[in-house]
Scaffold this motif. Sequence first.
Motif, PDB file in Angstrom:
ATOM      1  N   UNK A   1     -12.924   5.850  14.687  1.00 34.30           N
ATOM      2  CA  UNK A   1     -11.804   5.262  15.296  1.00 34.30           C
ATOM      3  C   UNK A   1     -11.113   4.278  14.676  1.00 34.30           C
ATOM      4  N   UNK A   2     -12.107   3.237  13.811  1.00 31.60           N
ATOM      5  CA  UNK A   2     -11.493   2.172  13.239  1.00 31.60           C
ATOM      6  C   UNK A   2     -10.602   2.639  12.055  1.00 31.60           C
ATOM      7  N   UNK A   3     -10.812   3.643  11.330  1.00 34.71           N
ATOM      8  CA  UNK A   3     -10.351   4.319  10.174  1.00 34.71           C
ATOM      9  C   UNK A   3      -8.960   4.872  10.954  1.00 34.71           C
ATOM     10  N   UNK A   4      -9.102   5.492  11.740  1.00 37.74           N
ATOM     11  CA  UNK A   4      -7.833   6.372  12.239  1.00 37.74           C
ATOM     12  C   UNK A   4      -6.846   5.197  13.042  1.00 37.74           C
ATOM     13  N   UNK A   5      -7.326   4.132  13.389  1.00 40.24           N
ATOM     14  CA  UNK A   5      -6.352   2.958  13.948  1.00 40.24           C
ATOM     15  C   UNK A   5      -5.905   2.256  12.544  1.00 40.24           C
ATOM     16  N   UNK A   6      -6.618   2.256  11.580  1.00 36.74           N
ATOM     17  CA  UNK A   6      -5.843   1.594  10.384  1.00 36.74           C
ATOM     18  C   UNK A   6      -4.958   2.316   9.846  1.00 36.74           C
ATOM     19  N   UNK A   7      -5.119   3.712   9.678  1.00 33.18           N
ATOM     20  CA  UNK A   7      -4.152   4.750   9.163  1.00 33.18           C
ATOM     21  C   UNK A   7      -3.134   5.089   9.986  1.00 33.18           C
TER      22      UNK A   7
ATOM     23  N   UNK B   1      -4.781   1.326   2.637  1.00 38.64           N
ATOM     24  CA  UNK B   1      -5.267   0.176   3.517  1.00 38.64           C
ATOM     25  C   UNK B   1      -6.327   0.573   3.891  1.00 38.64           C
ATOM     26  N   UNK B   2      -6.855   1.728   4.443  1.00 42.14           N
ATOM     27  CA  UNK B   2      -8.298   1.994   4.954  1.00 42.14           C
ATOM     28  C   UNK B   2      -9.272   1.745   3.729  1.00 42.14           C
ATOM     29  N   UNK B   3      -8.831   2.190   2.545  1.00 40.24           N
ATOM     30  CA  UNK B   3      -9.820   1.970   1.486  1.00 40.24           C
ATOM     31  C   UNK B   3      -9.781   0.509   1.354  1.00 40.24           C
TER      32      UNK B   3
ATOM     33  N   UNK C   1       0.867  -1.423  -0.028  1.00 42.73           N
ATOM     34  CA  UNK C   1      -0.005   0.115  -0.061  1.00 42.73           C
ATOM     35  C   UNK C   1       0.928   1.074   0.095  1.00 42.73           C
ATOM     36  N   UNK C   2       0.586   2.087  -1.037  1.00 44.77           N
ATOM     37  CA  UNK C   2       1.460   3.388  -1.147  1.00 44.77           C
ATOM     38  C   UNK C   2       1.367   4.258   0.217  1.00 44.77           C
TER      39      UNK C   2
END
Length: 84
Positions: A77-83, A8-10, A2-3
Amino acid sequence: RFPRARSLANYWGLTPGCRNSGESNQRLGRITKAGSNTARWLLAQVAYQALRKDRLLREWYKRIKRRRGSGVARGAVMRKLATT
């Protein structure tokens, strides 16, 4: 693979969907849920534990929860943790 972290979130389907025709106002919808259900479920479990441990993340979650609701805040929160 993932660049960028947003990629990754996508990949996990945590980004808002967009169905625009043209360049006018961008209207974002619900998360796409394009990725693995299991990966999203595991990330939700991690988010619950992170909210219990991290005071700053919990305060950020509460601000979003007041404004948008608990489901949207949990997804944020899930997206923030993923990024991160």
